[in-house]
Design a protein around this motif. Structure first.
Motif, PDB file in Angstrom:
ATOM      1  N   GLU A 139       0.816  -1.209  -0.074  1.00 28.15           N
ATOM      2  CA  GLU A 139       0.013  -0.012  -0.099  1.00 28.15           C
ATOM      3  C   GLU A 139       0.887   1.239   0.066  1.00 28.15           C
ATOM      4  OE1 GLU A 139      -2.434  -0.374   3.311  1.00 28.15           O
ATOM      5  OE2 GLU A 139      -3.777  -1.856   2.660  1.00 28.15           O
ATOM      6  N   THR A 140       2.314   1.203   0.091  1.00 27.70           N
ATOM      7  CA  THR A 140       3.148   2.327   0.100  1.00 27.70           C
ATOM      8  C   THR A 140       2.567   3.576  -1.022  1.00 27.70           C
ATOM      9  OG1 THR A 140       4.989   0.880   0.604  1.00 27.70           O
ATOM     10  CG2 THR A 140       5.342   3.180  -0.582  1.00 27.70           C
ATOM     11  N   GLU A 141       2.648   3.225  -2.220  1.00 27.79           N
ATOM     12  CA  GLU A 141       2.131   4.254  -3.165  1.00 27.79           C
ATOM     13  C   GLU A 141       0.554   5.009  -2.603  1.00 27.79           C
ATOM     14  OE1 GLU A 141       2.918   1.177  -3.751  1.00 27.79           O
ATOM     15  OE2 GLU A 141       4.959   1.394  -4.939  1.00 27.79           O
ATOM     16  N   ASN A 142      -0.230   4.228  -2.451  1.00 30.96           N
ATOM     17  CA  ASN A 142      -1.599   4.680  -2.165  1.00 30.96           C
ATOM     18  C   ASN A 142      -1.550   5.567  -0.938  1.00 30.96           C
ATOM     19  OD1 ASN A 142      -2.727   3.590  -4.448  1.00 30.96           O
ATOM     20  ND2 ASN A 142      -3.528   1.807  -3.322  1.00 30.96           N
ATOM     21  N   ILE A 143      -0.803   4.955   0.189  1.00 29.96           N
ATOM     22  CA  ILE A 143      -0.677   5.709   1.251  1.00 29.96           C
ATOM     23  C   ILE A 143      -0.162   7.335   1.243  1.00 29.96           C
ATOM     24  CG2 ILE A 143       0.398   5.831   3.705  1.00 29.96           C
ATOM     25  CD1 ILE A 143      -2.000   4.001   3.534  1.00 29.96           C
ATOM     26  N   ILE A 144       1.153   7.058   0.575  1.00 31.10           N
ATOM     27  CA  ILE A 144       1.556   8.200   0.077  1.00 31.10           C
ATOM     28  C   ILE A 144       0.864   9.403  -0.631  1.00 31.10           C
ATOM     29  CG2 ILE A 144       3.731   9.347  -0.732  1.00 31.10           C
ATOM     30  CD1 ILE A 144       5.272   7.002   0.403  1.00 31.10           C
ATOM     31  N   ILE A 145       0.138   8.944  -1.742  1.00 23.53           N
ATOM     32  CA  ILE A 145      -0.450   9.722  -2.709  1.00 23.53           C
ATOM     33  C   ILE A 145      -1.597  10.294  -1.967  1.00 23.53           C
ATOM     34  CG2 ILE A 145      -1.943   9.734  -4.457  1.00 23.53           C
ATOM     35  CD1 ILE A 145      -0.054   7.755  -5.733  1.00 23.53           C
ATOM     36  N   ASN A 146      -2.120   9.579  -0.903  1.00 24.27           N
ATOM     37  CA  ASN A 146      -3.313  10.080  -0.193  1.00 24.27           C
ATOM     38  C   ASN A 146      -2.829  10.957   1.094  1.00 24.27           C
ATOM     39  OD1 ASN A 146      -5.457   8.651  -1.567  1.00 24.27           O
ATOM     40  ND2 ASN A 146      -5.417   6.750  -0.279  1.00 24.27           N
ATOM     41  N   GLN A 147      -1.928  10.957   1.426  1.00 22.63           N
ATOM     42  CA  GLN A 147      -1.372  11.742   2.347  1.00 22.63           C
ATOM     43  C   GLN A 147      -1.046  13.014   1.642  1.00 22.63           C
ATOM     44  OE1 GLN A 147       1.885   9.961   4.104  1.00 22.63           O
ATOM     45  NE2 GLN A 147       1.142   9.705   5.766  1.00 22.63           N
ATOM     46  N   LEU A 148      -0.406  13.059   0.345  1.00 23.30           N
ATOM     47  CA  LEU A 148      -0.212  14.300  -0.249  1.00 23.30           C
ATOM     48  C   LEU A 148      -1.375  15.077  -0.580  1.00 23.30           C
ATOM     49  CD1 LEU A 148       2.996  12.920  -2.400  1.00 23.30           C
ATOM     50  CD2 LEU A 148       3.062  14.809  -0.488  1.00 23.30           C
ATOM     51  N   LYS A 149      -2.363  14.611  -1.176  1.00 29.19           N
ATOM     52  CA  LYS A 149      -3.727  15.140  -1.663  1.00 29.19           C
ATOM     53  C   LYS A 149      -4.214  15.710  -0.510  1.00 29.19           C
ATOM     54  CE  LYS A 149      -4.971  12.051  -5.431  1.00 29.19           C
ATOM     55  NZ  LYS A 149      -5.956  10.778  -6.061  1.00 29.19           N
ATOM     56  N   LYS A 150      -4.303  15.162   0.657  1.00 25.76           N
ATOM     57  CA  LYS A 150      -5.086  15.867   1.856  1.00 25.76           C
ATOM     58  C   LYS A 150      -4.166  16.918   2.595  1.00 25.76           C
ATOM     59  CE  LYS A 150      -7.859  11.729   3.137  1.00 25.76           C
ATOM     60  NZ  LYS A 150      -8.073  10.594   4.103  1.00 25.76           N
ATOM     61  N   ASP A 151      -2.707  16.725   2.555  1.00 23.11           N
ATOM     62  CA  ASP A 151      -1.964  17.689   3.477  1.00 23.11           C
ATOM     63  C   ASP A 151      -1.586  18.891   2.391  1.00 23.11           C
ATOM     64  OD1 ASP A 151      -1.634  15.344   5.293  1.00 23.11           O
ATOM     65  OD2 ASP A 151       0.407  14.967   4.615  1.00 23.11           O
ATOM     66  N   LEU A 152      -1.697  18.817   1.137  1.00 22.78           N
ATOM     67  CA  LEU A 152      -1.336  19.827   0.419  1.00 22.78           C
ATOM     68  C   LEU A 152      -2.359  20.961  -0.198  1.00 22.78           C
ATOM     69  CD1 LEU A 152       1.620  18.168  -1.477  1.00 22.78           C
ATOM     70  CD2 LEU A 152       1.707  19.709   0.444  1.00 22.78           C
ATOM     71  N   VAL A 153      -3.737  20.647   0.522  1.00 28.24           N
ATOM     72  CA  VAL A 153      -4.783  21.326  -0.303  1.00 28.24           C
ATOM     73  C   VAL A 153      -4.487  22.955   0.243  1.00 28.24           C
ATOM     74  CG1 VAL A 153      -7.085  22.090   0.115  1.00 28.24           C
ATOM     75  CG2 VAL A 153      -6.532  19.436   0.105  1.00 28.24           C
ATOM     76  N   ASP A 154      -4.304  23.733  -0.827  1.00 25.90           N
ATOM     77  CA  ASP A 154      -4.306  25.164  -0.675  1.00 25.90           C
ATOM     78  C   ASP A 154      -2.970  25.602  -0.078  1.00 25.90           C
ATOM     79  OD1 ASP A 154      -6.541  25.862  -1.841  1.00 25.90           O
ATOM     80  OD2 ASP A 154      -7.597  25.649   0.193  1.00 25.90           O
ATOM     81  N   VAL A 155      -1.748  24.695  -0.214  1.00 27.84           N
ATOM     82  CA  VAL A 155      -0.630  25.020   0.349  1.00 27.84           C
ATOM     83  C   VAL A 155       0.107  25.343  -0.857  1.00 27.84           C
ATOM     84  CG1 VAL A 155       1.764  23.910   1.202  1.00 27.84           C
ATOM     85  CG2 VAL A 155      -0.428  23.446   2.128  1.00 27.84           C
ATOM     86  N   ASP A 156       1.194  26.460  -0.540  1.00 27.06           N
ATOM     87  CA  ASP A 156       2.094  26.967  -1.642  1.00 27.06           C
ATOM     88  C   ASP A 156       3.284  26.184  -1.814  1.00 27.06           C
ATOM     89  OD1 ASP A 156       3.585  28.708  -3.263  1.00 27.06           O
ATOM     90  OD2 ASP A 156       4.052  30.303  -1.895  1.00 27.06           O
ATOM     91  N   GLN A 157       3.250  25.438  -3.169  1.00 26.47           N
ATOM     92  CA  GLN A 157       4.395  24.489  -3.396  1.00 26.47           C
ATOM     93  C   GLN A 157       5.692  25.350  -3.668  1.00 26.47           C
ATOM     94  OE1 GLN A 157       3.423  21.185  -5.817  1.00 26.47           O
ATOM     95  NE2 GLN A 157       1.533  20.877  -4.603  1.00 26.47           N
ATOM     96  N   ASN A 158       5.750  26.367  -3.686  1.00 33.64           N
ATOM     97  CA  ASN A 158       6.842  27.268  -3.789  1.00 33.64           C
ATOM     98  C   ASN A 158       7.796  27.603  -2.515  1.00 33.64           C
ATOM     99  OD1 ASN A 158       6.610  27.482  -6.707  1.00 33.64           O
ATOM    100  ND2 ASN A 158       4.984  29.176  -6.426  1.00 33.64           N
ATOM    101  N   ASN A 159       7.056  27.310  -1.375  1.00 36.26           N
ATOM    102  CA  ASN A 159       7.657  27.491  -0.127  1.00 36.26           C
ATOM    103  C   ASN A 159       7.521  26.090   0.787  1.00 36.26           C
ATOM    104  OD1 ASN A 159       8.875  28.545   2.147  1.00 36.26           O
ATOM    105  ND2 ASN A 159       7.189  29.540   2.949  1.00 36.26           N
ATOM    106  N   LEU A 160       8.060  25.143   0.187  1.00 37.71           N
ATOM    107  CA  LEU A 160       7.953  23.802   0.811  1.00 37.71           C
ATOM    108  C   LEU A 160       8.982  22.848   1.001  1.00 37.71           C
ATOM    109  CD1 LEU A 160       5.454  21.729   1.990  1.00 37.71           C
ATOM    110  CD2 LEU A 160       5.205  21.300  -0.618  1.00 37.71           C
ATOM    111  N   VAL A 161       9.210  22.073   1.556  1.00 44.17           N
ATOM    112  CA  VAL A 161       9.907  20.762   1.678  1.00 44.17           C
ATOM    113  C   VAL A 161       9.350  19.584   1.919  1.00 44.17           C
ATOM    114  CG1 VAL A 161      12.315  19.788   2.309  1.00 44.17           C
ATOM    115  CG2 VAL A 161      12.009  22.460   2.334  1.00 44.17           C
ATOM    116  N   ILE A 162       9.645  18.514   1.308  1.00 46.05           N
ATOM    117  CA  ILE A 162       9.063  17.240   1.729  1.00 46.05           C
ATOM    118  C   ILE A 162      10.036  16.325   2.131  1.00 46.05           C
ATOM    119  CG2 ILE A 162       7.493  15.298   0.833  1.00 46.05           C
ATOM    120  CD1 ILE A 162       5.992  17.343  -0.966  1.00 46.05           C
ATOM    121  N   ALA A 163       9.674  15.528   3.134  1.00 47.72           N
ATOM    122  CA  ALA A 163      10.524  14.466   3.679  1.00 47.72           C
ATOM    123  C   ALA A 163       9.955  13.202   3.440  1.00 47.72           C
ATOM    124  CB  ALA A 163      11.237  14.666   5.151  1.00 47.72           C
ATOM    125  N   TYR A 164      10.351  12.305   2.643  1.00 43.68           N
ATOM    126  CA  TYR A 164       9.680  10.945   2.684  1.00 43.68           C
ATOM    127  C   TYR A 164      10.549  10.202   3.760  1.00 43.68           C
ATOM    128  CZ  TYR A 164       9.317   5.729   1.731  1.00 43.68           C
ATOM    129  OH  TYR A 164       9.091   4.664   1.738  1.00 43.68           O
TER     130      TYR A 164
END
Length: 241
Positions: A139-164
């Motif tokens: 489920e690795t891919e589904n878990i991470i994709i779902n986290q990103l979809k929910k976490d990044l709503v209306d978040v400015d990706q020009n001021n962001l770092v992501i850590a896997y």
């Protein structure tokens, strides 16, 4: 242009005295490091003040380990973004698996914290990753994709770092194979609207595996736990080849 960022997450370690001892030992060990590599120390709240003073004039930046979504209010035990910004904090870890596991963080509250950090000029380091059971179930891919979809709503990706940060590799001594970490980070990047977001790997990063990790084309840095507590070990990681 993607930035290289090496960040130390001290978690609940180091008194103010221990913080100053670390800074004195660490600063001299990275003076000759490529300045294009950003170095961040994410310390407990009680250490941020002395760390801010101790890092003054150096190239090392200051990070916190969490932030609340409100600017102020009756939230006992929490910390607001303006409080962090006032003492020179530039980065803040949000959504670490330990916060999600032990303190009830959800994707919804992670999203609120991300937006609060950005409102006050802080750069959030968003942590995402799967558990051992989720990985074993494919489920690795589904878990991470779902986290990103929910976490990044209306978040400015020009001021962001992501850590896997694969949860099964945090503090266990088990490191995700570099090629697999590179694959998952490539998957994360494919979900973003900004391909230049810095994406780190975190999970039992050590002096003896940092070179292989950083040789991967999709990996832009590391979020380092235990190895960041020792100035010599963390300097070796910052000075990777």
């Amino acid at each position: 242009m993607r930035k290289i960022i090496i960040a130390g997450n001290w978690k609940m370690y180091k008194t103010q005295e221990e913080t100053l001892e670390f800074v004195q030992a660490f600063k001299s060990k990275i003076e000759d490091t490529d300045e294009a590599r950003k170095v961040i120390l994410c310390a407990p709240f009680t250490a941020l003040g002395v760390l801010s003073k101790g890092l003054h004039g150096s190239r090392i930046e200051l990070g916190a380990q969490n932030v609340h979504w409100a600017d102020e209010g009756a939230y006992t035990g929490e910390i607001a973004a303006p409080m962090l910004a006032e003492i020179g904090v530039s980065y803040v870890i949000i959504g670490h698996s330990e916060r999600r596991q032990y303190f009830g963080e959800t994707d919804e509250t992670v999203n609120l914290r991300l937006k609060a950090a950005q409102r006050h000029g802080l750069t959030p380091i968003l942590c995402v990753g799967e558990s051992k059971a989720q990985r074993d179930a494919g489920e690795t891919e589904n878990i991470i994709i779902n986290q990103l979809k929910k976490d990044l709503v209306d978040v400015d990706q020009n001021n962001l770092v992501i850590a896997y940060e694969p949860i099964w590799a945090i503090g266990t001594g088990d490191t995700c194979e570099a090629l697999e970490a590179n694959r998952v980070i490539g998957l994360i990047r494919a979900q973003l609207t900004n391909p230049n977001v810095t994406i780190q790997y975190g999970g039992s990063v050590k002096p003896d595996n940092i070179d292989e990790i950083m040789a991967q084309p999709e990996i832009d840095g590391a979020l380092v736990g235990g190895a960041s507590l020792d100035p010599t070990s963390f300097a070796r990681i910052v000075n990777y080849q």
